[in-house]
Design an enzyme around this catalytic site. Structure first.
Site, PDB file in Angstrom:
ATOM      1  N   ASN A 171      -4.043 -21.553 -67.980  1.00 15.76           N
ATOM      2  CA  ASN A 171      -2.935 -20.716 -68.455  1.00 15.76           C
ATOM      3  C   ASN A 171      -1.827 -20.493 -67.420  1.00 15.76           C
ATOM      4  OD1 ASN A 171      -4.663 -19.110 -66.977  1.00 15.76           O
ATOM      5  ND2 ASN A 171      -4.431 -17.313 -68.296  1.00 15.76           N
ATOM      6  N   GLU A 268     -12.695 -14.652 -61.044  1.00 16.61           N
ATOM      7  CA  GLU A 268     -11.595 -14.046 -61.823  1.00 16.61           C
ATOM      8  C   GLU A 268     -11.828 -14.468 -63.270  1.00 16.61           C
ATOM      9  OE1 GLU A 268      -9.413 -11.999 -60.849  1.00 16.61           O
ATOM     10  OE2 GLU A 268      -9.196 -12.238 -58.695  1.00 16.61           O
ATOM     11  N   CYS A 302      -5.403 -13.536 -69.219  1.00 15.53           N
ATOM     12  CA  CYS A 302      -6.709 -12.884 -69.004  1.00 15.53           C
ATOM     13  C   CYS A 302      -6.636 -11.361 -69.103  1.00 15.53           C
ATOM     14  CB  CYS A 302      -7.231 -13.282 -67.639  1.00 15.53           C
ATOM     15  SG  CYS A 302      -6.032 -13.004 -66.314  1.00 15.53           S
ATOM     16  N   GLU A 482      -7.693 -11.186 -55.848  1.00 15.99           N
ATOM     17  CA  GLU A 482      -6.618 -12.068 -55.416  1.00 15.99           C
ATOM     18  C   GLU A 482      -5.397 -11.196 -55.175  1.00 15.99           C
ATOM     19  OE1 GLU A 482      -6.805 -15.235 -58.475  1.00 15.99           O
ATOM     20  OE2 GLU A 482      -7.800 -16.412 -56.933  1.00 15.99           O
TER      21      GLU A 482
HETATM   22  N1  LIG Z   1      -9.189 -13.075 -64.227  1.00 15.94           N
HETATM   23  C1  LIG Z   1      -8.261 -13.996 -64.045  1.00 15.94           C
HETATM   24  O1  LIG Z   1      -7.528 -13.982 -63.067  1.00 15.94           O
HETATM   25  C2  LIG Z   1      -8.077 -15.107 -65.053  1.00 15.94           C
HETATM   26  C3  LIG Z   1      -6.892 -15.839 -65.025  1.00 15.94           C
HETATM   27  C4  LIG Z   1      -6.717 -16.855 -65.951  1.00 15.94           C
HETATM   28  C5  LIG Z   1      -7.698 -17.124 -66.900  1.00 15.94           C
HETATM   29  N2  LIG Z   1      -8.834 -16.397 -66.916  1.00 15.94           N
HETATM   30  C6  LIG Z   1      -9.858 -16.652 -67.945  1.00 15.94           C
HETATM   31  O2  LIG Z   1     -10.037 -18.054 -68.109  1.00 15.94           O
HETATM   32  C7  LIG Z   1     -10.444 -18.336 -69.438  1.00 15.94           C
HETATM   33  C8  LIG Z   1      -9.599 -19.448 -70.000  1.00 15.94           C
HETATM   34  O3  LIG Z   1      -9.575 -20.536 -69.138  1.00 15.94           O
HETATM   35  P1  LIG Z   1     -10.452 -21.852 -69.371  1.00 15.94           P
HETATM   36  O4  LIG Z   1     -10.633 -22.092 -70.826  1.00 15.94           O
HETATM   37  O5  LIG Z   1      -9.848 -22.916 -68.518  1.00 15.94           O
HETATM   38  O6  LIG Z   1     -11.861 -21.404 -68.764  1.00 15.94           O
HETATM   39  P2  LIG Z   1     -13.151 -22.300 -68.507  1.00 15.94           P
HETATM   40  O7  LIG Z   1     -14.199 -21.380 -68.001  1.00 15.94           O
HETATM   41  O8  LIG Z   1     -13.449 -23.158 -69.652  1.00 15.94           O
HETATM   42  O9  LIG Z   1     -12.702 -23.317 -67.341  1.00 15.94           O
HETATM   43  C9  LIG Z   1     -12.195 -22.845 -66.114  1.00 15.94           C
HETATM   44  C10 LIG Z   1     -12.359 -23.933 -65.064  1.00 15.94           C
HETATM   45  O10 LIG Z   1     -13.747 -24.138 -64.825  1.00 15.94           O
HETATM   46  C11 LIG Z   1     -14.043 -25.540 -64.876  1.00 15.94           C
HETATM   47  N3  LIG Z   1     -15.443 -25.702 -65.260  1.00 15.94           N
HETATM   48  C12 LIG Z   1     -15.954 -25.793 -66.519  1.00 15.94           C
HETATM   49  N4  LIG Z   1     -17.303 -25.914 -66.449  1.00 15.94           N
HETATM   50  C13 LIG Z   1     -17.631 -25.890 -65.134  1.00 15.94           C
HETATM   51  C14 LIG Z   1     -18.864 -25.981 -64.435  1.00 15.94           C
HETATM   52  N5  LIG Z   1     -20.024 -26.111 -65.057  1.00 15.94           N
HETATM   53  N6  LIG Z   1     -18.832 -25.912 -63.086  1.00 15.94           N
HETATM   54  C15 LIG Z   1     -17.669 -25.756 -62.418  1.00 15.94           C
HETATM   55  N7  LIG Z   1     -16.462 -25.683 -63.035  1.00 15.94           N
HETATM   56  C16 LIG Z   1     -16.452 -25.757 -64.373  1.00 15.94           C
HETATM   57  C17 LIG Z   1     -13.027 -26.069 -65.873  1.00 15.94           C
HETATM   58  O11 LIG Z   1     -12.895 -27.465 -65.758  1.00 15.94           O
HETATM   59  C18 LIG Z   1     -11.790 -25.297 -65.469  1.00 15.94           C
HETATM   60  O12 LIG Z   1     -11.179 -25.871 -64.337  1.00 15.94           O
HETATM   61  C19 LIG Z   1     -10.285 -17.038 -70.210  1.00 15.94           C
HETATM   62  O13 LIG Z   1     -11.525 -16.422 -70.370  1.00 15.94           O
HETATM   63  C20 LIG Z   1      -9.401 -16.205 -69.286  1.00 15.94           C
HETATM   64  O14 LIG Z   1      -9.519 -14.832 -69.463  1.00 15.94           O
HETATM   65  C21 LIG Z   1      -9.046 -15.401 -66.008  1.00 15.94           C
HETATM   66  C1  LIG Z   2       0.684 -12.916 -64.040  1.00 19.36           C
HETATM   67  N1  LIG Z   2      -0.112 -12.155 -65.001  1.00 19.36           N
HETATM   68  C2  LIG Z   2       0.654 -11.939 -66.215  1.00 19.36           C
HETATM   69  C3  LIG Z   2      -0.454 -10.845 -64.435  1.00 19.36           C
HETATM   70  C4  LIG Z   2      -1.314 -12.911 -65.368  1.00 19.36           C
HETATM   71  C5  LIG Z   2      -2.297 -13.181 -64.259  1.00 19.36           C
HETATM   72  C6  LIG Z   2      -3.309 -14.247 -64.586  1.00 19.36           C
HETATM   73  C7  LIG Z   2      -4.089 -14.026 -65.841  1.00 19.36           C
HETATM   74  O1  LIG Z   2      -4.324 -14.855 -66.709  1.00 19.36           O
END
Ligand SMILES: NC(=O)c1ccc[n+]([C@@H]2O[C@H](COP(=O)([O-])OP(=O)(O)OC[C@H]3O[C@@H](n4cnc5c(N)ncnc54)[C@H](O)[C@@H]3O)[C@@H](O)[C@H]2O)c1
Ligand SMILES: C[N+](C)(C)CCCC=O
Length: 508
Positions: A171, A268, A302, A482
């Site tokens: 994202n 995260e 997220c 972060e």
């Molecule tokens: N808290 C935060 O800062 C934050 C920010 C952005 C997105 N997110 C979360 O991310 C999710 C959406 O992103 P997504 O669909 O890419 O998530 P995802 O968990 O499917 O994938 C995230 C990353 O992990 C990798 N991955 C997948 N399986 C793995 C494994 N077994 N071992 C190591 N790496 C692996 C993927 O290739 C990708 O690079 C949502 O739940 C969102 O809330 C959190």
């Molecule tokens: C920059 N924002 C809007 C705070 C998003 C942080 C990363 C979450 O997905």
């Protein structure tokens, strides 16, 4: 159709929707782009705005991962010896290059991710600000001097961890790479970064920029791949730390794999954050806040405040205005300046979001607007993954749309009566990433912030992200942070050096 000498700096220039094919190598180690070897495992990467194939993602295998990590380790041995101020100089140069190339990087981010250009420019600004911020901190890293009896003393040294791995979500592809690499590099570490397989295009540009700014070859590397590649990174014995951004289920796996090598982990993860709007709020700002909390990046954020609790006395005018403004959101070609919402990341993801909306209806929610596939009039956008932003009314706390992370443009609105009641309902979730409150009562604002179980609480705003402020989760939204000063703790370790000025005790 344009092919890409565009990406490699400084040659790249403006692109337009539906016109780019990325042919260049998307890995980066040893100071250069490297073509993936396992072409038989390549996967198509789509341009969300059009549904066209943008490039192939060739996942790295064991040998390639080993090479990238070894290159990172060699670079780390040089980088760690530099004074903080020398590292700062190079990071500041990287921030400068990003700032100057901001519009072009933002365009590529839009082509690969589908978000609007207006937002992508902000994302790239946040990325260089983050690098600039940690450049400022690098020269200040220091230990402590501790006086001991008899003139003896001790001191602490803040030392880097070694090779850190960053694993990113799709994202905020460029911004996530910056949020992880900036503090890592400032502390003297090297990094191997794996972007999401759906957004492989822009992290490698960050690698080129760091190189151009003067980091040693191998200091910041990019390896492409999905779960298997990620798992190789988490298991590699030369990796000291894994910083992961993604979903809760993958985060648990990353933690489990890293535990085997006793590697440090930052997680995260996802969220289902509450936004609480009291009747004494400034209504105009609360309405804007609710839109910011739900519709940035097509709702794929997220920390979005997707559970919108509105005090019963103002829910009617609130809903009326929110629906009116949601209907007015310009959905379409994400590269156009007037567009406010672009395309979702993929067709399967769009179908998943539509599934959540269908289930919400089954469970009794009322769709006040949107929630349908949207087909823009421009013929080149017909295959894109567009969804009209959706507002749901008649929601209850036990509905799937209120309990689970949708990661799409779907706002669920619920009435509440008292502060005590809404706090209990807001905290009734396994997630704890963010939260928000709108009120003009200063005491209530801080009391609510204290009682919400989340890593961030926005008072009278939502989804702003100054790099000086730590960002991260409570509960199953993860741990570690972060941004902010505290992130130094997550990318360094303390050594205590104890100095004896007298004689050694004679016990034996
Ligand atoms: N808290 C935060 O800062 C934050 C920010 C952005 C997105 N997110 C979360 O991310 C999710 C959406 O992103 P997504 O669909 O890419 O998530 P995802 O968990 O499917 O994938 C995230 C990353 O992990 C990798 N991955 C997948 N399986 C793995 C494994 N077994 N071992 C190591 N790496 C692996 C993927 O290739 C990708 O690079 C949502 O739940 C969102 O809330 C959190
Ligand atoms: C920059 N924002 C809007 C705070 C998003 C942080 C990363 C979450 O997905």
């Amino acid at each position: 159709m344009a092919q890409t000498p565009l990406l490699s700096l400084p040659e790249f220039h403006s692109v337009s929707t539906g016109s780019l094919i990325v042919k260049e190598a998307l890995n980066f180690w040893g100071g250069a782009r490297v073509q993936g070897k396992n072409t038989q495992n390549s996967e198509p990467v789509y341009e969300p705005a059009t549904g066209r194939v943008l490039c192939d993602m060739i996942p790295c295998g064991e040998e390639e991962i080993d090479q990238a990590i070894k290159d990172a380790h060699s670079a780390y041995l040089k980088w760690r010896k530099l004074a903080g101020i020398e590292r700062a100089r190079i990071l500041l140069e990287a921030a400068r290059i990003i700032r100057e190339s901001r519009d072009q990087i933002a365009e590529l981010e839009v082509i690969n991710n589908g978000k609007s250009i207006t937002e992508a420019k902000v994302d790239i600004d946040v990325a260089w600000q983050c690098i600039e911020y940690y450049a400022g901190i690098a020269p200040t890293l220091a230990g402590q001097h501790i006086q001991l009896p008899g003139g003896s003393f001790a001191y602490t040294r803040r030392e880097p961890l070694g090779v850190c791995v960053g694993i990113g979500a799709w994202n905020y592809p460029f911004q996530i790479a910056a949020w992880k690499s900036a503090p890592a590099l400032a502390c003297g570490n090297a990094m191997v970064f794996k972007p999401s397989p759906m957004t492989p295009v822009t992290a490698v540009i960050l690698a080129e920029i760091y190189k151009k700014a003067g980091v040693p070859d191998g200091l910041f590397n990019v390896v492409q791949g999905a779960a298997e590649t990620g798992s190789l990174l988490c298991h590699h014995p030369m990796v000291a730390k894994v910083s992961f951004t993604g979903s809760v289920p993958t985060g648990k796996k990353v933690m489990e794999m890293s535990a085997k090598g006793v590697k440090q982990v930052t997680l995260e993860l996802g969220g289902k954050s509450p936004l609480i709007i009291f009747k004494d709020c400034e209504l105009e700002n609360a309405i804007r806040g609710a839109l910011m909390a739900n519709f940035l990046t097509q709702g794929e954020v997220c920390c979005n405040g997707t559970r919108v609790f509105v005090q019963r006395e103002i829910i009617k005018p609130f809903i009326e205005e929110v629906v009116k403004r949601t209907k007015a959101i310009a959905v379409g070609d994400p590269l156009l300046d007037g567009t406010r919402m672009g395309a979702l990341i993929s067709k399967p993801h769009m179908e998943k979001v539509l599934g959540f909306i269908a289930k919400a209806k089954e469970q009794g929610a009322k769709v006040l607007c949107g929630g349908e596939p949207f087909v823009p009039s421009d013929p080149k956008l017909k295959g894109g993954y567009y969804l009209s932003p959706c507002v749901l009314d008649n929601c209850r706390d036990d509905m799937t749309c209120v309990k689970e992370e949708i990661f799409g443009p779907v706002m669920s609105i619920m009435p509440f009566d008292t502060e005590e009641e809404v706090l209990q309902r807001a905290n009734n979730t396994t997630f704890g990433l963010a939260s928000g409150v709108f009120t003009r009562d200063i005491s209530r604002a801080h009391r609510v912030a204290e009682n919400l179980q989340a890593g961030t609480c926005f008072i009278n705003n939502y989804n702003v992200s100054p790099v000086e402020v730590p960002f991260g989760g409570y509960k199953m939204s993860g741990f570690g942070r972060e941004n902010g000063m505290v992130t130094i703790e997550y990318y360094s370790q303390l050594k205590s050096v104890v100095v004896e000025m007298g004689d050694v005790d004679n016990y034996f």
